[in-house]
Write a protein that holds these residues in place. Structure first.
Motif, PDB file in Angstrom:
ATOM      1  N   LEU A  85      18.668  89.250  27.499  1.00  0.00           N
ATOM      2  CA  LEU A  85      19.970  89.056  28.142  1.00  0.00           C
ATOM      3  C   LEU A  85      19.878  87.881  29.108  1.00  0.00           C
ATOM      4  O   LEU A  85      19.043  87.859  30.018  1.00  0.00           O
ATOM      5  N   HIS A  86      20.736  86.898  28.916  1.00  0.00           N
ATOM      6  CA  HIS A  86      20.704  85.675  29.728  1.00  0.00           C
ATOM      7  C   HIS A  86      21.794  85.669  30.796  1.00  0.00           C
ATOM      8  O   HIS A  86      21.556  85.241  31.931  1.00  0.00           O
ATOM      9  N   LEU A  87      22.981  86.152  30.450  1.00  0.00           N
ATOM     10  CA  LEU A  87      24.104  86.074  31.386  1.00  0.00           C
ATOM     11  C   LEU A  87      25.123  87.156  31.074  1.00  0.00           C
ATOM     12  O   LEU A  87      25.384  87.454  29.908  1.00  0.00           O
ATOM     13  N   THR A  88      25.695  87.739  32.128  1.00  0.00           N
ATOM     14  CA  THR A  88      26.786  88.704  31.985  1.00  0.00           C
ATOM     15  C   THR A  88      27.973  88.203  32.797  1.00  0.00           C
ATOM     16  O   THR A  88      27.825  87.823  33.965  1.00  0.00           O
ATOM     17  N   VAL A  89      29.130  88.171  32.166  1.00  0.00           N
ATOM     18  CA  VAL A  89      30.350  87.736  32.853  1.00  0.00           C
ATOM     19  C   VAL A  89      31.402  88.826  32.724  1.00  0.00           C
ATOM     20  O   VAL A  89      31.656  89.330  31.630  1.00  0.00           O
ATOM     21  N   TRP A  90      31.977  89.194  33.859  1.00  0.00           N
ATOM     22  CA  TRP A  90      33.069  90.177  33.893  1.00  0.00           C
ATOM     23  C   TRP A  90      34.317  89.479  34.406  1.00  0.00           C
ATOM     24  O   TRP A  90      34.258  88.714  35.370  1.00  0.00           O
ATOM     25  N   PHE A  91      35.437  89.726  33.740  1.00  0.00           N
ATOM     26  CA  PHE A  91      36.681  89.034  34.096  1.00  0.00           C
ATOM     27  C   PHE A  91      37.859  89.988  33.962  1.00  0.00           C
ATOM     28  O   PHE A  91      38.060  90.585  32.915  1.00  0.00           O
ATOM     29  N   ASP A  92      38.588  90.135  35.069  1.00  0.00           N
ATOM     30  CA  ASP A  92      39.816  90.920  35.056  1.00  0.00           C
ATOM     31  C   ASP A  92      40.992  89.945  35.000  1.00  0.00           C
ATOM     32  O   ASP A  92      41.332  89.314  36.007  1.00  0.00           O
ATOM     33  N   LYS A  93      41.562  89.813  33.830  1.00  0.00           N
ATOM     34  CA  LYS A  93      42.662  88.852  33.643  1.00  0.00           C
ATOM     35  C   LYS A  93      43.896  89.259  34.432  1.00  0.00           C
ATOM     36  O   LYS A  93      44.732  88.421  34.771  1.00  0.00           O
ATOM     37  N   ASN A  94      44.028  90.541  34.743  1.00  0.00           N
ATOM     38  CA  ASN A  94      45.193  91.020  35.492  1.00  0.00           C
ATOM     39  C   ASN A  94      45.185  90.522  36.934  1.00  0.00           C
ATOM     40  O   ASN A  94      46.243  90.230  37.507  1.00  0.00           O
ATOM     41  N   THR A  95      43.988  90.423  37.518  1.00  0.00           N
ATOM     42  CA  THR A  95      43.870  90.022  38.927  1.00  0.00           C
ATOM     43  C   THR A  95      43.253  88.647  39.107  1.00  0.00           C
ATOM     44  O   THR A  95      43.343  88.054  40.181  1.00  0.00           O
ATOM     45  N   GLY A  96      42.571  88.142  38.053  1.00  0.00           N
ATOM     46  CA  GLY A  96      41.887  86.858  38.151  1.00  0.00           C
ATOM     47  C   GLY A  96      40.481  86.962  38.712  1.00  0.00           C
ATOM     48  O   GLY A  96      39.786  85.958  38.857  1.00  0.00           O
TER      49      GLY A  96
END
Length: 204
Positions: A85-96
């Motif tokens: 595992l190199h990178l984990t990205v979490w993104f909430d499009k509702n809040t930015g």
């Protein structure tokens, strides 16, 4: 004798025209079925999982795997170099809100790239960005049939070979003009739970 030759040529031409017409009708039917299935898949698409594999072939990395989960506009992306595992990205499009975590579990200082929110389109023929792609694919197969190999339709266009699963109508694999695999996809709808896209807890 000359008349028989002309009649023979005429018959051959008629047979060729019939064969081309049958091929075009078959190809059109296949592409139309894929297109309609893709449009159904895209309808209300608010929950999906996508795995994209890219053979890399460098000294350090043989395979880059990108896993993307989305539910209710909340995304979780994991990037693996081979099995690490190199990178984990979490993104909430509702809040930015975004969080990026490196391979050690720490907040990453790397700029967050959110292009992965549209990566699923690469697994869907109907999302193909080229204008008039449908008619261009038809022209690419005006003589040659769309083949069926290993339960996949094989479509050749722009020097690329695209394999589309006969059952799901989604793209499974893309190859270059030499037959080398450059992308592999596995896209599924309505498979993600809230826990699977939970916000990560970095070490710092």
């Amino acid at each position: 004798m000359k008349k028989k030759v002309i009649i023979g040529i005429f018959i051959i031409l008629i047979i060729l025209v019939i064969l081309i017409a049958v091929n075009l009708i078959r190809n059109y039917s296949i592409l139309k079925e894929i297109q309609e299935s893709n449009q159904d898949f895209l309808a209300d698409l608010n929950n999906y999982s996508l795995t994209e594999k890219i053979p890399f072939g460098s000294e350090n990395v043989n395979l880059v795997t990108e896993e993307i989960l989305m539910k209710d506009n909340i995304y979780l992306e994991k990037i693996y170099f081979d099995d690490t595992l190199h990178l984990t990205v979490w993104f909430d499009k509702n809040t930015g809100e975004t969080i990026s975590v490196d391979e050690e579990g720490n907040l990453s200082s790397t700029d967050i790239n959110l292009d992965f929110v549209s990566t699923y389109e690469f697994a869907i023929l109907d999302s193909y960005s080229e204008e008039n792609y449908f008619s261009k694919i038809m022209m690419s197969h005006i003589i040659s049939p769309i083949l069926l190999e290993d339960n996949c339709y094989v479509i050749n266009h722009n020097n690329y070979e695209t394999k589309i699963n006969k059952d799901t109508k989604l793209i499974e694999e893309c190859c270059d003009e030499n037959g080398k695999v450059i992308y592999q996809y596995e896209l599924e709808k309505n498979t993600v739970t809230d826990d699977m896209v939970a916000k990560p807890n970095p070490l710092d």
